[in-house]
Design an enzyme around this catalytic site. Structure first.
Site: not given
Ligand code: NAI
Length: 328
Positions: A153, A232, A256, A261, A293
């Site tokens: 994302i 989150r 969001d 929540e 959300h």
């Molecule tokens: P992803 O796993 O592809 O990317 C997460 C990134 O965060 C990775 O590159 C990882 O190395 C990095 N990361 C891990 N620990 C970290 C730290 N301590 N500090 C900074 N970066 C760190 O996950 P994706 O698909 O990009 O999703 C990200 C988040 O978006 C999910 O964990 C979820 O919580 C949230 N999300 C929210 C949605 C919504 O509707 N609001 C829907 C889908 C996901």
């Protein structure tokens, strides 16, 4: 398989049933937690969403009922006690990627709407108030945007922003500070805090990232910072955010997601007395924009969630290889 679907919304029913139906769905609007786990009696799997609470006690109860599979309809899995699931031999599958575009585009929508006061302008104009007082925004061009977490994302969000002429800074523990990838400069967290005009959060919620935005980190930020969180709720200490909004340290806040929540977001509480004073205080600020959300909520994303959830159930039932979607 017979699957107990918790936290069912009308779109879950519609999209899960639209897929070719090899599974028997039992839909519950209730969230899954220890007290509601018994609803899954007679089922082989539970299918859950972001605000279900799969604590150790809940998982034990599911295990006693003969549940073998937890099928998450989402990417994040911070609501599952993974060591307990492993201990009990429960398989946990998720939908690792359904549409990073949906979430990244919503993030951008929140940022633009907040900065240009679209939420206020919309109601003003409908009331016949055509005044511009209080609606002044700023050009994004030339501003520094810090992105924390550059996975699927976060990367799409950076791509979208690249057309705006902003300076992008990124922090991700998988990239060393100082590296530059496709025009994106990776740096340390403190530099993100001290140099950014806008910060957007795209990392998962882990013990390490819990309250990554708190009083201490906000104190390091520029006055008037715009903060956007579509990841989150637990990443932001909402109390500290309120203090920073009051002092002007935060110039704008778009959320969001919200740490407390569960039980509120996705529900119509318009006739209820809402007891969460922090959330209610947030809604009183003119420079706070909240959505419940909904960043994931596009047609493409929801149909992909249903498709992958079906695949997960099929592969698990047929004893195939589900390592690509397993959470371990
Ligand atoms: P992803 O796993 O592809 O990317 C997460 C990134 O965060 C990775 O590159 C990882 O190395 C990095 N990361 C891990 N620990 C970290 C730290 N301590 N500090 C900074 N970066 C760190 O996950 P994706 O698909 O990009 O999703 C990200 C988040 O978006 C999910 O964990 C979820 O919580 C949230 N999300 C929210 C949605 C919504 O509707 N609001 C829907 C889908 C996901």
């Amino acid at each position: 398989m017979k699957v107990a679907v918790f936290s069912t919304q009308p779109h879950d029913r519609q999209f899960l049933q639209a897929e070719e139906n090899s599974h028997e769905w039992v839909f519950f609007e209730n969230h899954l937690r220890e007290a509601t786990a018994s609803l899954a009696e007679g089922c082989d799997a539970v299918c859950v969403f972001v605000n279900d609470d799969l604590s150790e006690s809940c998982l034990k109860k599911l295990h006693e009922l003969g549940i073998r599979l937890i099928a998450l309809r989402c990417a994040g899995f911070n609501n599952v006690d993974l060591p307990a699931a492993k201990e009990l031999g429960l398989t946990v599958l998720r939908v690792p990627e359904y549409s990073p575009y949906a979430v990244a585009e919503h993030t951008l929508a929140l940022l633009l709407a907040l900065n240009r006061h679209i939420h206020k302008a919309y109601t003003r104009v409908r009331d016949g108030n055509f005044s511009l007082n209080g609606l002044m925004g700023f050009d994004l061009r030339g501003k520094t945007v810090g992105v924390i977490g550059v996975g699927k994302i976060g990367s799409v969000f950076c791509d979208l922003l690249s057309g705006f002429g902003v300076k992008l800074l990124a922090y991700d523990p998988t990239q060393e500070a100082g590296t530059e990838v496709d025009g994106l400069r990776f740096t340390d967290l403190d530099t993100i805090f001290s140099e950014s005009d806008v910060i957007s959060l795209h990392c998962p919620l882990t013990p390490e990232t819990h309250h990554v935005i708190d009083a201490e980190s906000l104190a390091k930020c520029k006055d008037g910072l715009y903060l956007v969180n579509t990841s989150r709720g637990g990443l932001v200490d909402a109390d500290a955010a309120i203090q920073s909004l009051k002092s002007g340290k935060l110039g704008g806040l778009a959320l969001d997601v919200y740490e407390e929540e569960a039980g509120l977001f996705f529900e119509d509480c318009s006739d209820d007395i809402i007891g969460d004073d922090i959330l209610m205080r947030l809604t009183t600020f003119p420079n706070v924009l909240l959505t419940s959300h909904q960043a994931f909520f596009t047609h493409e994303a929801v149909s992909e969630i249903a498709r992958v959830t079906h695949d997960n159930l099929d592969v698990f039932e047929q004893g195939g290889d589900y390592s690509g979607t397993e959470v371990s």
